[in-house]
Design a protein around this motif. Sequence first.
Motif, PDB file in Angstrom:
ATOM      1  N   ASP A 156      14.500  -2.793   6.921  1.00 27.52           N
ATOM      2  CA  ASP A 156      14.862  -2.344   4.977  1.00 27.52           C
ATOM      3  C   ASP A 156      13.338  -3.875   4.685  1.00 27.52           C
ATOM      4  OD1 ASP A 156      15.310  -1.447   3.086  1.00 27.52           O
ATOM      5  OD2 ASP A 156      16.531  -2.735   2.481  1.00 27.52           O
ATOM      6  N   ASN A 157      12.352  -3.878   5.531  1.00 23.62           N
ATOM      7  CA  ASN A 157      11.860  -5.497   4.981  1.00 23.62           C
ATOM      8  C   ASN A 157      12.382  -6.916   4.860  1.00 23.62           C
ATOM      9  OD1 ASN A 157       9.368  -3.517   5.040  1.00 23.62           O
ATOM     10  ND2 ASN A 157       9.088  -3.318   3.186  1.00 23.62           N
ATOM     11  N   GLU A 158      13.481  -6.979   5.425  1.00 26.04           N
ATOM     12  CA  GLU A 158      14.318  -8.318   5.460  1.00 26.04           C
ATOM     13  C   GLU A 158      13.429  -8.957   5.795  1.00 26.04           C
ATOM     14  OE1 GLU A 158      18.530 -10.514   6.229  1.00 26.04           O
ATOM     15  OE2 GLU A 158      18.403  -7.731   6.364  1.00 26.04           O
ATOM     16  N   GLY A 159      13.241 -10.279   5.045  1.00 20.38           N
ATOM     17  CA  GLY A 159      12.708 -11.194   5.325  1.00 20.38           C
ATOM     18  C   GLY A 159      11.158 -11.367   5.721  1.00 20.38           C
ATOM     19  N   LEU A 160      11.091  -9.780   5.304  1.00 19.53           N
ATOM     20  CA  LEU A 160       8.641 -10.054   5.299  1.00 19.53           C
ATOM     21  C   LEU A 160       7.914 -10.884   4.869  1.00 19.53           C
ATOM     22  CD1 LEU A 160       6.824  -8.044   6.975  1.00 19.53           C
ATOM     23  CD2 LEU A 160       7.064  -6.520   4.340  1.00 19.53           C
ATOM     24  N   PHE A 161       8.815 -11.086   3.408  1.00 15.96           N
ATOM     25  CA  PHE A 161       7.424 -12.233   3.040  1.00 15.96           C
ATOM     26  C   PHE A 161       8.479 -13.356   2.771  1.00 15.96           C
ATOM     27  CE2 PHE A 161       7.588  -7.950   0.636  1.00 15.96           C
ATOM     28  CZ  PHE A 161       6.007  -7.776   1.251  1.00 15.96           C
ATOM     29  N   ASP A 162       9.427 -14.273   3.329  1.00 14.12           N
ATOM     30  CA  ASP A 162       9.705 -15.115   3.632  1.00 14.12           C
ATOM     31  C   ASP A 162       8.932 -16.360   4.506  1.00 14.12           C
ATOM     32  OD1 ASP A 162      11.690 -13.941   2.330  1.00 14.12           O
ATOM     33  OD2 ASP A 162      13.665 -14.181   4.495  1.00 14.12           O
ATOM     34  N   GLY A 184      13.706  -4.435   0.928  1.00 15.41           N
ATOM     35  CA  GLY A 184      13.006  -2.925   0.298  1.00 15.41           C
ATOM     36  C   GLY A 184      11.106  -3.008   0.573  1.00 15.41           C
ATOM     37  N   ALA A 185      11.718  -1.095   0.037  1.00 19.23           N
ATOM     38  CA  ALA A 185       9.996  -0.973  -0.146  1.00 19.23           C
ATOM     39  C   ALA A 185       9.324  -1.278  -1.042  1.00 19.23           C
ATOM     40  CB  ALA A 185      10.168   0.806   0.056  1.00 19.23           C
ATOM     41  N   VAL A 186       8.365  -1.477  -0.941  1.00 15.39           N
ATOM     42  CA  VAL A 186       6.676  -2.013  -1.652  1.00 15.39           C
ATOM     43  C   VAL A 186       5.995  -1.127  -1.835  1.00 15.39           C
ATOM     44  CG1 VAL A 186       7.370  -3.869  -1.056  1.00 15.39           C
ATOM     45  CG2 VAL A 186       6.025  -3.152  -0.062  1.00 15.39           C
ATOM     46  N   ASP A 187       5.086  -1.147  -3.024  1.00 18.50           N
ATOM     47  CA  ASP A 187       4.190  -0.363  -2.584  1.00 18.50           C
ATOM     48  C   ASP A 187       3.055  -0.229  -2.046  1.00 18.50           C
ATOM     49  OD1 ASP A 187       2.324   1.100  -4.701  1.00 18.50           O
ATOM     50  OD2 ASP A 187       1.203  -0.751  -4.774  1.00 18.50           O
TER      51      ASP A 187
END
Length: 213
Positions: A156-162, A184-187
């Motif tokens: 679920d993209n958890e931590g992807l941008f942390d 969560g999903a992103v563009d």
Amino acid sequence: MSYPEWNPRRGVLALLTCLLFSAEAFAASASRRNLVELIQQSDSILVGAVQSVSDGIDARGVPYTEVTLRVDEQLRGKHSGGTYTFRQFGLRAPRKMPNGRTLMTVTPDGWSRYTKDERVVMFLHAPARLTGLQTTVGLEQGKLRIANDRVLNATDNEGLFDGVRVSPELLKKEEAAMLSKKRGAVDAESFLGLVRRAVRENWVSQGRMKNER
């Protein structure tokens, strides 16, 4: 699909390979990879669609899943042609062997799974020196599915941008908003556009994109 006869020597190699890759899987699951780490640790970054998925056992007795990707865009890597084929450790499901035994060495939990025709963004490690096998960086974290113009990995993209910090003047408004998301999903176009420029312009090595986690 035919398989070579299983023997103890090949079985030992397969077991050692399983232990090696399982250790990597544990390390990956214990620590979330963010986008900076996905970029830093990838040998190839590919965008495309899964053309085929099969499995088998190589001449050394190592079970694998083979994936062929139609490459629509190559953000990193030097692969010629319009497709790329790689092998990941483990069978897709337990298999009955010619000797009557059932081989249980399937792809471990937490690893990327593939479905024909799905569109993906993949951050791939270089092939392993001894086996030629490949995994996505962070295992299931390094394969993002593209659907309905959105991208999402199996966590679920958890931590992807942390902890991802990019020099503000480099970011478009929608990209800055994307980097603030916790999960969560992103563009898809915002994500791919950011990765394209980060790789092409070497943002990480130049300190313009940092991991502050």
